[in-house]
Write an enzyme that holds these catalytic residues in place. Structure first.
Site, PDB file in Angstrom:
ATOM      1  N   GLY A  39       0.815  -1.222   0.000  1.00  0.00           N
ATOM      2  CA  GLY A  39       0.000   0.000   0.000  1.00  0.00           C
ATOM      3  C   GLY A  39       0.840   1.261   0.000  1.00  0.00           C
ATOM      4  O   GLY A  39       0.548   2.222   0.702  1.00  0.00           O
ATOM      5  N   SER A  41       1.117   3.449  -2.262  1.00  0.00           N
ATOM      6  CA  SER A  41       0.680   4.475  -3.216  1.00  0.00           C
ATOM      7  C   SER A  41      -0.175   5.570  -2.602  1.00  0.00           C
ATOM      8  O   SER A  41      -0.590   6.486  -3.301  1.00  0.00           O
ATOM      9  CB  SER A  41      -0.106   3.800  -4.352  1.00  0.00           C
ATOM     10  OG  SER A  41      -1.229   3.115  -3.833  1.00  0.00           O
ATOM     11  N   SER A  42      -0.450   5.492  -1.310  1.00  0.00           N
ATOM     12  CA  SER A  42      -1.378   6.462  -0.723  1.00  0.00           C
ATOM     13  C   SER A  42      -1.183   6.531   0.788  1.00  0.00           C
ATOM     14  O   SER A  42      -0.636   5.601   1.397  1.00  0.00           O
ATOM     15  CB  SER A  42      -2.818   6.018  -1.045  1.00  0.00           C
ATOM     16  OG  SER A  42      -3.760   6.871  -0.434  1.00  0.00           O
ATOM     17  N   GLY A  43      -1.612   7.630   1.366  1.00  0.00           N
ATOM     18  CA  GLY A  43      -1.781   7.762   2.813  1.00  0.00           C
ATOM     19  C   GLY A  43      -0.559   7.367   3.647  1.00  0.00           C
ATOM     20  O   GLY A  43       0.560   7.845   3.426  1.00  0.00           O
ATOM     21  N   LEU A  87      -3.824  -7.313  -3.531  1.00  0.00           N
ATOM     22  CA  LEU A  87      -4.049  -8.242  -2.417  1.00  0.00           C
ATOM     23  C   LEU A  87      -5.322  -9.057  -2.555  1.00  0.00           C
ATOM     24  O   LEU A  87      -5.464 -10.101  -1.924  1.00  0.00           O
ATOM     25  CB  LEU A  87      -4.061  -7.471  -1.091  1.00  0.00           C
ATOM     26  CG  LEU A  87      -2.684  -6.958  -0.647  1.00  0.00           C
ATOM     27  CD1 LEU A  87      -2.841  -5.838   0.365  1.00  0.00           C
ATOM     28  CD2 LEU A  87      -1.838  -8.090  -0.078  1.00  0.00           C
ATOM     29  N   ASN A 113       0.588  -2.830   5.309  1.00  0.00           N
ATOM     30  CA  ASN A 113      -0.081  -1.548   5.554  1.00  0.00           C
ATOM     31  C   ASN A 113      -1.346  -1.365   4.715  1.00  0.00           C
ATOM     32  O   ASN A 113      -2.280  -0.677   5.149  1.00  0.00           O
ATOM     33  CB  ASN A 113       0.930  -0.422   5.242  1.00  0.00           C
ATOM     34  CG  ASN A 113       0.248   0.895   4.980  1.00  0.00           C
ATOM     35  OD1 ASN A 113      -0.119   1.616   5.902  1.00  0.00           O
ATOM     36  ND2 ASN A 113       0.019   1.219   3.700  1.00  0.00           N
ATOM     37  N   THR A 134      -8.974  -8.692   1.398  1.00  0.00           N
ATOM     38  CA  THR A 134      -7.888  -7.747   1.087  1.00  0.00           C
ATOM     39  C   THR A 134      -6.999  -7.512   2.308  1.00  0.00           C
ATOM     40  O   THR A 134      -5.770  -7.628   2.238  1.00  0.00           O
ATOM     41  CB  THR A 134      -8.492  -6.392   0.660  1.00  0.00           C
ATOM     42  OG1 THR A 134      -9.371  -6.609  -0.433  1.00  0.00           O
ATOM     43  CG2 THR A 134      -7.416  -5.403   0.270  1.00  0.00           C
ATOM     44  N   TYR A 183     -24.454  -8.371   6.492  1.00  0.00           N
ATOM     45  CA  TYR A 183     -23.291  -7.523   6.190  1.00  0.00           C
ATOM     46  C   TYR A 183     -23.513  -6.110   6.708  1.00  0.00           C
ATOM     47  O   TYR A 183     -24.546  -5.494   6.459  1.00  0.00           O
ATOM     48  CB  TYR A 183     -23.050  -7.473   4.671  1.00  0.00           C
ATOM     49  CG  TYR A 183     -21.934  -6.522   4.293  1.00  0.00           C
ATOM     50  CD1 TYR A 183     -20.602  -6.893   4.462  1.00  0.00           C
ATOM     51  CD2 TYR A 183     -22.208  -5.235   3.810  1.00  0.00           C
ATOM     52  CE1 TYR A 183     -19.568  -6.018   4.145  1.00  0.00           C
ATOM     53  CE2 TYR A 183     -21.182  -4.363   3.489  1.00  0.00           C
ATOM     54  CZ  TYR A 183     -19.856  -4.768   3.658  1.00  0.00           C
ATOM     55  OH  TYR A 183     -18.831  -3.906   3.365  1.00  0.00           O
TER      56      TYR A 183
HETATM   57  N1  LIG Z   1      -6.460   6.411   8.096  1.00  0.00           N
HETATM   58  C1  LIG Z   1      -6.879   5.998   9.283  1.00  0.00           C
HETATM   59  O1  LIG Z   1      -7.518   6.741  10.060  1.00  0.00           O
HETATM   60  C2  LIG Z   1      -6.606   4.597   9.741  1.00  0.00           C
HETATM   61  C3  LIG Z   1      -7.020   4.228  11.032  1.00  0.00           C
HETATM   62  C4  LIG Z   1      -6.786   2.929  11.455  1.00  0.00           C
HETATM   63  C5  LIG Z   1      -6.169   2.018  10.608  1.00  0.00           C
HETATM   64  N2  LIG Z   1      -5.785   2.413   9.358  1.00  0.00           N
HETATM   65  C6  LIG Z   1      -5.157   1.418   8.488  1.00  0.00           C
HETATM   66  O2  LIG Z   1      -3.992   1.987   7.927  1.00  0.00           O
HETATM   67  C7  LIG Z   1      -3.694   1.345   6.683  1.00  0.00           C
HETATM   68  C8  LIG Z   1      -3.364   2.386   5.642  1.00  0.00           C
HETATM   69  O3  LIG Z   1      -4.526   3.153   5.417  1.00  0.00           O
HETATM   70  P1  LIG Z   1      -4.485   4.641   4.847  1.00  0.00           P
HETATM   71  O4  LIG Z   1      -5.217   5.480   5.816  1.00  0.00           O
HETATM   72  O5  LIG Z   1      -3.128   5.010   4.436  1.00  0.00           O
HETATM   73  O6  LIG Z   1      -5.441   4.455   3.565  1.00  0.00           O
HETATM   74  P2  LIG Z   1      -5.242   4.809   2.019  1.00  0.00           P
HETATM   75  O7  LIG Z   1      -4.715   6.193   1.879  1.00  0.00           O
HETATM   76  O8  LIG Z   1      -6.529   4.477   1.379  1.00  0.00           O
HETATM   77  O9  LIG Z   1      -4.114   3.791   1.557  1.00  0.00           O
HETATM   78  C9  LIG Z   1      -4.394   2.415   1.487  1.00  0.00           C
HETATM   79  C10 LIG Z   1      -3.434   1.760   0.550  1.00  0.00           C
HETATM   80  O10 LIG Z   1      -3.823   0.393   0.415  1.00  0.00           O
HETATM   81  C11 LIG Z   1      -3.896   0.087  -0.970  1.00  0.00           C
HETATM   82  N3  LIG Z   1      -4.843  -0.971  -1.265  1.00  0.00           N
HETATM   83  C12 LIG Z   1      -6.176  -0.976  -1.089  1.00  0.00           C
HETATM   84  N4  LIG Z   1      -6.706  -2.103  -1.543  1.00  0.00           N
HETATM   85  C13 LIG Z   1      -5.688  -2.841  -2.034  1.00  0.00           C
HETATM   86  C14 LIG Z   1      -5.601  -4.098  -2.666  1.00  0.00           C
HETATM   87  N5  LIG Z   1      -6.684  -4.851  -2.937  1.00  0.00           N
HETATM   88  N6  LIG Z   1      -4.394  -4.558  -3.037  1.00  0.00           N
HETATM   89  C15 LIG Z   1      -3.293  -3.811  -2.807  1.00  0.00           C
HETATM   90  N7  LIG Z   1      -3.300  -2.605  -2.229  1.00  0.00           N
HETATM   91  C16 LIG Z   1      -4.510  -2.130  -1.854  1.00  0.00           C
HETATM   92  C17 LIG Z   1      -4.343   1.380  -1.613  1.00  0.00           C
HETATM   93  O11 LIG Z   1      -4.112   1.351  -3.008  1.00  0.00           O
HETATM   94  P3  LIG Z   1      -5.125   2.149  -3.995  1.00  0.00           P
HETATM   95  O12 LIG Z   1      -4.979   3.596  -3.636  1.00  0.00           O
HETATM   96  O13 LIG Z   1      -4.633   1.785  -5.339  1.00  0.00           O
HETATM   97  O14 LIG Z   1      -6.498   1.629  -3.700  1.00  0.00           O
HETATM   98  C18 LIG Z   1      -3.454   2.362  -0.857  1.00  0.00           C
HETATM   99  O15 LIG Z   1      -2.148   2.372  -1.374  1.00  0.00           O
HETATM  100  C19 LIG Z   1      -4.909   0.478   6.362  1.00  0.00           C
HETATM  101  O16 LIG Z   1      -4.615  -0.869   6.690  1.00  0.00           O
HETATM  102  C20 LIG Z   1      -5.982   1.006   7.292  1.00  0.00           C
HETATM  103  O17 LIG Z   1      -6.957   0.034   7.626  1.00  0.00           O
HETATM  104  C21 LIG Z   1      -5.984   3.686   8.913  1.00  0.00           C
END
Ligand SMILES: NC(=O)c1ccc[n+]([C@@H]2O[C@H](COP(=O)([O-])OP(=O)(O)OC[C@H]3O[C@@H](n4cnc5c(N)ncnc54)[C@H](OP(=O)(O)O)[C@@H]3O)[C@@H](O)[C@H]2O)c1
Length: 307
Positions: A39, A41-43, A87, A113, A134, A183
């Protein structure tokens, strides 16, 4: 940066809520270390990629497609190796495992991540609810496929969430892994994050007696693309409370980065980490029988997958 950070101090690690990924790696040289990150590519993954590479690590950075991985790697300084890993697609995960093995590096850390959150309607991959697939099954395949490449003191870090507390009462609904018997977007996300936690803890049990570790992380609450499936109103509200309550991405990437590379995390295993310190989790996340059952059931799911 938010208002709340001014009321939160640091924990025993010397870091806390407000610490950033740059701060928790300040003064560290990660030269010679190989870190696999999903992951990128983002965040939070994008920030972890930037900081780990900045400190000298070679980051094997995965995204859904090779184009996204390459773009993320091209945006940061340092040594990076882009690899595709979708994934939710077993063939892609297996190809990623093969590609990483072919690179020949010992992995000092695997940082799981990537994730998706709260899909409004039930979606599935190979008959399994898509968030569970995923966030958990894909990472399970990746990590177990690469365990023989994990260094003797290698670390597996699985990004879970405080949302594991929203998992169903049973922790994991083994009779409803498809989601077809009921769900809810947040319960399903919670279940997938509970699965992340149980996986890290069971892996830690299996690694006991070695110097390898496995931990789960709650990064905090950060406004990233993770909220893409939230209603526009909820997402806008989320943005409005940001300056009061939310971490920024630099802070959000800190705990996983600390867990992956900081010397202070070296002996920590089987823990749930938040704000760069060990934190309490829901009681059933510590149930070894539940974790062992999830491991076995996930192995059975993986064995049935095509390819
Ligand atoms: N942000 C929060 O407040 C928060 C809080 C608790 C936990 N988290 C956890 O932190 C982690 C990172 O989240 P984030 O906030 O950085 O979110 P994000 O900006 O949406 O980044 C998520 C990353 O995961 C990738 N991804 C999603 N589906 C995928 C797949 N099927 N195969 C491969 N890569 C995939 C996305 O790629 P694409 O952009 O191409 O979809 C992106 O690079 C996650 O596990 C999330 O559950 C986040």
């Amino acid at each position: 940066m938010s208002l709340i950070q001014h009321f939160k101090g640091n924990g025993p690690s010397g870091f806390g809520y407000a610490s950033t990924a740059e701060q928790v790696t300040e003064g560290l040289s990660l030269a010679g270390r190989n870190i696999l990150l999903t992951g990128c590519s983002s965040g939070l993954g994008q920030e972890a990629l930037r900081v780990l590479a900045l400190r000298g690590a070679r980051v094997i950075a995965t995204a859904r497609t090779i184009e996204k991985s390459r773009a993320a790697c091209a945006a940061v300084a340092g040594e990076t190796v882009p690899v595709a890993c979708e994934l939710a697609e077993p063939a892609s995960v297996r190809a990623c495992v093969a590609a990483v093995k072919a690179l020949g590096y010992r992995l000092d850390a695997i940082l799981c991540n990537a994730g998706i959150m709260a899909l409004p309607k039930l979606q599935q991959a190979h008959g399994i609810e898509l968030q569970l697939f995923t966030n958990h099954v894909g990472h399970f395949m990746l990590v177990t496929g690469l365990l023989d490449r994990l260094a003797d003191d290698g670390r597996v870090v699985v990004v879970s969430s405080g949302a594991h507390r929203q998992a169903p009462r049973e922790g994991i609904q083994f009779d409803n892994l498809s989601g077809e018997k009921g769900y809810g977007p947040w319960a399903a996300y919670g279940q997938s994050k509970m699965a992340n936690l149980l996986f890290a803890k069971e892996l830690a049990r299996r690694l006991a007696g070695t110097r390898r570790t496995a931990n789960a992380v709650h990064p905090g609450v950060i406004r990233t693309n993770l909220g893409r499936h939230m209603s526009p109103v909820a997402y806008a509200l989320f943005g409005m409370v940001g300056p009061l309550f939310l971490k920024d991405a630099a802070q959000g990437a800190a705990t996983q980065t600390w867990a992956a590379v900081h010397p202070g995390a070296a002996g920590v295993s089987g823990a749930y980490l938040a704000d760069c310190n060990v934190a309490p989790c829901r009681a059933d996340a510590d149930d070894p029988a539940l974790a062992a059952r999830l491991w076995t059931v996930t192995e059975e799911i993986v064995a049935r997958l095509p390819g």
